[in-house]
Design an enzyme around this catalytic site. Structure first.
Site, mmCIF file in Angstrom:
data_model
loop_
_atom_site.group_PDB
_atom_site.id
_atom_site.type_symbol
_atom_site.label_atom_id
_atom_site.label_comp_id
_atom_site.label_asym_id
_atom_site.label_seq_id
_atom_site.Cartn_x
_atom_site.Cartn_y
_atom_site.Cartn_z
ATOM 1 N N THR A 1 -0.556 17.841 17.072
ATOM 2 C CA THR A 1 -1.936 17.671 16.585
ATOM 3 C C THR A 1 -2.881 17.477 17.772
ATOM 4 O O THR A 1 -2.447 17.414 18.916
ATOM 5 C CB THR A 1 -2.040 16.461 15.628
ATOM 6 O OG1 THR A 1 -1.668 15.277 16.358
ATOM 7 C CG2 THR A 1 -1.136 16.633 14.416
ATOM 8 N N LYS B 1 0.016 6.394 19.917
ATOM 9 C CA LYS B 1 -0.543 7.688 19.508
ATOM 10 C C LYS B 1 -1.725 8.053 20.397
ATOM 11 O O LYS B 1 -2.581 7.215 20.680
ATOM 12 C CB LYS B 1 -0.967 7.653 18.029
ATOM 13 C CG LYS B 1 -1.460 9.015 17.534
ATOM 14 C CD LYS B 1 -1.559 9.073 16.022
ATOM 15 C CE LYS B 1 -2.138 10.380 15.542
ATOM 16 N NZ LYS B 1 -1.320 11.548 15.897
ATOM 17 N N HIS C 1 -2.053 4.221 12.837
ATOM 18 C CA HIS C 1 -0.850 4.670 13.547
ATOM 19 C C HIS C 1 -0.488 3.680 14.653
ATOM 20 O O HIS C 1 -1.308 2.856 15.056
ATOM 21 C CB HIS C 1 -1.072 6.052 14.174
ATOM 22 C CG HIS C 1 -1.022 7.165 13.177
ATOM 23 N ND1 HIS C 1 -2.107 7.507 12.404
ATOM 24 C CD2 HIS C 1 -0.014 8.001 12.815
ATOM 25 C CE1 HIS C 1 -1.774 8.514 11.608
ATOM 26 N NE2 HIS C 1 -0.515 8.829 11.833
#
Ligand code: NAD
Length: 241
Positions: free
Chosen positions: A77, A136, A132
């Site tokens: 991502t 991350k 998260h």
């Protein structure tokens, strides 16, 4: 019984790469190549290239797939507009499953979000909250971005508001709020809030383990073999279109 599939994994030393490698055999996938930072990204000898690394690997992943005509499963991502374009361009020649989230539950959340947006119409305010783990790197998450795309499409709202600070004024009806929370070892949580007058609905998904993403990616790896060139996502793999 699915036949064994040979896969090259990019990001093999990372959290997702390690989970995919650990589960591969049980999902009839043989990992023939484990690639990480510093390796030449190549897909020779593999039926499929699975990428869970960092967005700066995307161009090399697409080039490797194009060179050997190998289908791609991309879970990474945080892509820039240019990096997304590289994926779209490769998908003219290769079948590519590119999904911000490979879990069955999150793809159900995508579907439910679409339905709820249609039911609630313009009178409900829309906010997305994701959380998260502290390691991350990109924000908001790819999954939160996909949820925002769904809401934008259904409500025809263009404005995304990333957090709020200071004298921001009253909330308008033409915005979607997105909030990224980071901390601890949280695997991934996403809530879509539909806030109306006198009532509020929240749709929430909580991932407790990376295995759910890894199993979805391995399922996508089997599915993508033999497909026509094109850009697919997990909803195609699950037959949710
Ligand atoms: P991570 O940081 O634990 O692992 C990433 C790995 O990629 C590392 O080993 C790193 O060395 C390697 N890497 C970085 N740049 C590279 C390059 N240019 N070439 C080759 N290898 C490179 O991260 P993670 O938690 O495993 O997540 C990886 C990616 O997957 C992130 O983008 C994350 O957001 C995404 N993700 C997607 C899903 C999904 O379902 N689509 C689920 C979880 C994570």
């Amino acid at each position: 019984m699915k036949s064994a599939l040979r896969a090259a994994v990019v990001g093999a030393a990372g959290r997702m790469g390690q989970t995919i490698i650990a589960l591969a055999n049980s999902e009839s996938v043989e990992v023939v190549s484990k690639l990480d930072q510093g390796d030449q990204i190549a897909s020779a000898g593999a039926d499929v290239l699975i990428d869970f690394s960092q967005s700066d690997a995307t161009n090399a992943v697409c080039e490797a797939g194009l060179k050997t005509n190998t289908p791609l499963v991309i879970g990474t991502t945080g892509h820039s507009v240019e990096q997304r374009k590289a994926i779209e361009s490769a998908a003219k020649k290769l079948p590519i499953v590119f999904a911000s989230n490979f879990s069955v539950g999150v793809n159900a959340l995508f579907w439910l979000t679409e339905q709820a947006a249609r039911i609630f119409g313009d009178s409900f305010d829309l906010e997305i909250v994701e959380m998260h783990h502290r390691l991350k790197k990109d924000a908001p998450s790819g999954t939160a971005r996909t949820l925002a795309e769904i809401l934008k499409r259904e409500r025809k709202i263009a404005q995304l508001r990333y957090g709020r600070e200071g004298m921001v004024g009253e909330r308008g009806s033409s915005e979607i709020g997105i909030h990224a929370v980071r901390g601890g070892d949280v695997v991934g949580e996403h809530s879509v809030i539909f806030a109306g007058n006198g009532e509020r609905v929240e749709l929430t998904h909580r991932a407790a383990s990376r295995e759910t993403f890894a199993r979805g990616a391995l399922r996508a790896a089997h599915w993508v073999i033999g497909k026509e060139p094109g850009l697919y996502d997990m909803r195609d793999v699950l037959g949710l279109r």
